[in-house]
Motif scaffolding. Structure first.
Motif, PDB file in Angstrom:
ATOM      1  N   MET A 167      13.934 -85.795 -24.895  1.00 46.82           N
ATOM      2  CA  MET A 167      14.765 -85.500 -23.728  1.00 46.82           C
ATOM      3  C   MET A 167      14.613 -84.037 -23.309  1.00 46.82           C
ATOM      4  O   MET A 167      14.565 -83.718 -22.114  1.00 46.82           O
ATOM      5  N   LEU A 168      14.535 -83.138 -24.299  1.00 41.48           N
ATOM      6  CA  LEU A 168      14.347 -81.724 -23.983  1.00 41.48           C
ATOM      7  C   LEU A 168      13.004 -81.495 -23.295  1.00 41.48           C
ATOM      8  O   LEU A 168      12.912 -80.726 -22.328  1.00 41.48           O
ATOM      9  N   LYS A 169      11.981 -82.167 -23.786  1.00 40.54           N
ATOM     10  CA  LYS A 169      10.659 -82.035 -23.168  1.00 40.54           C
ATOM     11  C   LYS A 169      10.665 -82.538 -21.735  1.00 40.54           C
ATOM     12  O   LYS A 169      10.027 -81.958 -20.857  1.00 40.54           O
ATOM     13  N   GLU A 170      11.389 -83.620 -21.487  1.00 41.95           N
ATOM     14  CA  GLU A 170      11.418 -84.224 -20.148  1.00 41.95           C
ATOM     15  C   GLU A 170      12.001 -83.295 -19.096  1.00 41.95           C
ATOM     16  O   GLU A 170      11.645 -83.374 -17.922  1.00 41.95           O
ATOM     17  N   ILE A 171      12.896 -82.394 -19.527  1.00 41.77           N
ATOM     18  CA  ILE A 171      13.489 -81.458 -18.560  1.00 41.77           C
ATOM     19  C   ILE A 171      12.847 -80.076 -18.634  1.00 41.77           C
ATOM     20  O   ILE A 171      13.379 -79.094 -18.114  1.00 41.77           O
ATOM     21  N   GLY A 172      11.695 -80.000 -19.322  1.00 41.70           N
ATOM     22  CA  GLY A 172      10.895 -78.774 -19.285  1.00 41.70           C
ATOM     23  C   GLY A 172      11.243 -77.712 -20.300  1.00 41.70           C
ATOM     24  O   GLY A 172      10.855 -76.547 -20.129  1.00 41.70           O
ATOM     25  N   ILE A 173      11.985 -78.059 -21.362  1.00 39.41           N
ATOM     26  CA  ILE A 173      12.322 -77.080 -22.404  1.00 39.41           C
ATOM     27  C   ILE A 173      11.270 -77.134 -23.507  1.00 39.41           C
ATOM     28  O   ILE A 173      10.921 -78.204 -23.999  1.00 39.41           O
ATOM     29  N   ALA A 174      10.756 -75.962 -23.891  1.00 39.78           N
ATOM     30  CA  ALA A 174       9.764 -75.888 -24.963  1.00 39.78           C
ATOM     31  C   ALA A 174      10.410 -76.307 -26.284  1.00 39.78           C
ATOM     32  O   ALA A 174      11.504 -75.837 -26.632  1.00 39.78           O
ATOM     33  N   VAL A 175       9.751 -77.177 -27.018  1.00 38.21           N
ATOM     34  CA  VAL A 175      10.314 -77.725 -28.253  1.00 38.21           C
ATOM     35  C   VAL A 175       9.356 -77.496 -29.417  1.00 38.21           C
ATOM     36  O   VAL A 175       8.150 -77.703 -29.295  1.00 38.21           O
ATOM     37  N   SER A 176       9.899 -77.059 -30.539  1.00 40.86           N
ATOM     38  CA  SER A 176       9.135 -77.000 -31.781  1.00 40.86           C
ATOM     39  C   SER A 176       9.982 -77.649 -32.869  1.00 40.86           C
ATOM     40  O   SER A 176      11.177 -77.893 -32.672  1.00 40.86           O
ATOM     41  N   LEU A 177       9.382 -77.946 -33.999  1.00 35.13           N
ATOM     42  CA  LEU A 177      10.094 -78.580 -35.098  1.00 35.13           C
ATOM     43  C   LEU A 177       9.999 -77.739 -36.362  1.00 35.13           C
ATOM     44  O   LEU A 177       9.027 -77.009 -36.567  1.00 35.13           O
ATOM     45  N   SER A 178      11.025 -77.852 -37.207  1.00 32.80           N
ATOM     46  CA  SER A 178      11.014 -77.203 -38.513  1.00 32.80           C
ATOM     47  C   SER A 178      11.322 -78.247 -39.583  1.00 32.80           C
ATOM     48  O   SER A 178      12.101 -79.173 -39.346  1.00 32.80           O
ATOM     49  N   TYR A 179      10.730 -78.055 -40.741  1.00 28.28           N
ATOM     50  CA  TYR A 179      10.869 -79.009 -41.839  1.00 28.28           C
ATOM     51  C   TYR A 179      11.076 -78.212 -43.118  1.00 28.28           C
ATOM     52  O   TYR A 179      10.193 -77.453 -43.534  1.00 28.28           O
ATOM     53  N   THR A 180      12.252 -78.320 -43.715  1.00 27.56           N
ATOM     54  CA  THR A 180      12.532 -77.604 -44.957  1.00 27.56           C
ATOM     55  C   THR A 180      11.972 -78.412 -46.125  1.00 27.56           C
ATOM     56  O   THR A 180      12.391 -79.537 -46.371  1.00 27.56           O
ATOM     57  N   VAL A 181      11.021 -77.826 -46.834  1.00 25.55           N
ATOM     58  CA  VAL A 181      10.322 -78.534 -47.907  1.00 25.55           C
ATOM     59  C   VAL A 181      11.091 -78.389 -49.218  1.00 25.55           C
ATOM     60  O   VAL A 181      11.297 -77.282 -49.715  1.00 25.55           O
ATOM     61  N   MET A 182      11.516 -79.524 -49.765  1.00 28.11           N
ATOM     62  CA  MET A 182      12.244 -79.596 -51.028  1.00 28.11           C
ATOM     63  C   MET A 182      11.500 -80.541 -51.961  1.00 28.11           C
ATOM     64  O   MET A 182      10.581 -81.242 -51.534  1.00 28.11           O
TER      65      MET A 182
END
Length: 211
Positions: free
Chosen positions: A1-16
């Protein structure tokens, strides 16, 4: 949804320990979603992670690094907190220095707390980073205090940290890039930000010998 309205998106993954084996699956998910940047963050031994024993040993950390090095992907992968687990730390240092020199970047610091960023807690309290959210590192309150003044005059424990006087970092050939590592991890183990990062293999060996 964020991408659809033009907001740059990145992801984070905490490795455990329990999810370290799924890092490649996370990359594939990022590809499927069209996410350009994915950051893998090594779990830090603070707060709930410390209380629940969620530390990531170097063996698992190296496995994560090797798994990510093997795959081909269009997603930009960022590793946060893994450098002390690299199998050839000095070679990584050499390549990093070459890259920084090519980009003409000077005064590089591995810790952005109070230098290029800060965080605001839900009650408005300001700290240098997520790991510093305790009374020792309180800088003010965004709801009551002047942010410009806090940024100009605060965060002295981070800005004043000098790796050149921290032993044994001051004799390490990689100190100009590492800069004694994370000040908050140093504080948690040694009681002072003007101490070396306990994740460093040299410091770990010294700690083990003193026990």
């Amino acid at each position: 949804m964020l991408k659809e309205i033009g907001i740059a998106v990145s992801l984070s993954y905490t490795v455990m320990p329990d999810n370290a084996y799924y890092v490649v699956d996370m990359v594939r998910l990022a590809e499927k979603l069209g996410i350009p940047v994915l950051t893998f963050i090594r779990v830090q031994e603070f707060g709930g992670a410390r209380e629940n024993g969620l530390s990531l040993n170097n063996e698992l950390a190296r496995m994560v690094i090797n798994e990510l090095l093997r795959i081909r992907t269009s997603v930009k992968l960022v590793l946060n907190g893994f450098r002390f687990s690299l199998s050839d730390l000095y070679n990584a240092y050499r390549k990093s220095k070459e890259r920084l020199n090519a980009l003409k970047i000077i005064n590089y610091s591995t810790c952005p707390a109070g230098r290029s960023r800060f965080v605001i807690d839900s009650d408005g309290s300001i700290y240098g980073c997520e790991l510093t959210m305790s009374r020792e590192f309180y800088e003010g309150n965004a709801l009551r205090d002047d942010l410009k003044g806090i940024w100009r005059d605060g965060f002295r424990s981070f800005r004043g940290r000098n790796y050149e006087v921290i032993k044994p970092c001051n004799t390490c050939p990689m100190a100009d890039l590492c800069r004694a590592g994370c000040p908050v991890r140093a504080f948690a183990v040694f009681g002072s930000v003007n101490s070396p990062d306990p994740y460093c293999p040299v410091i770990k060996e010294l700690i083990n010998k003193s026990r």
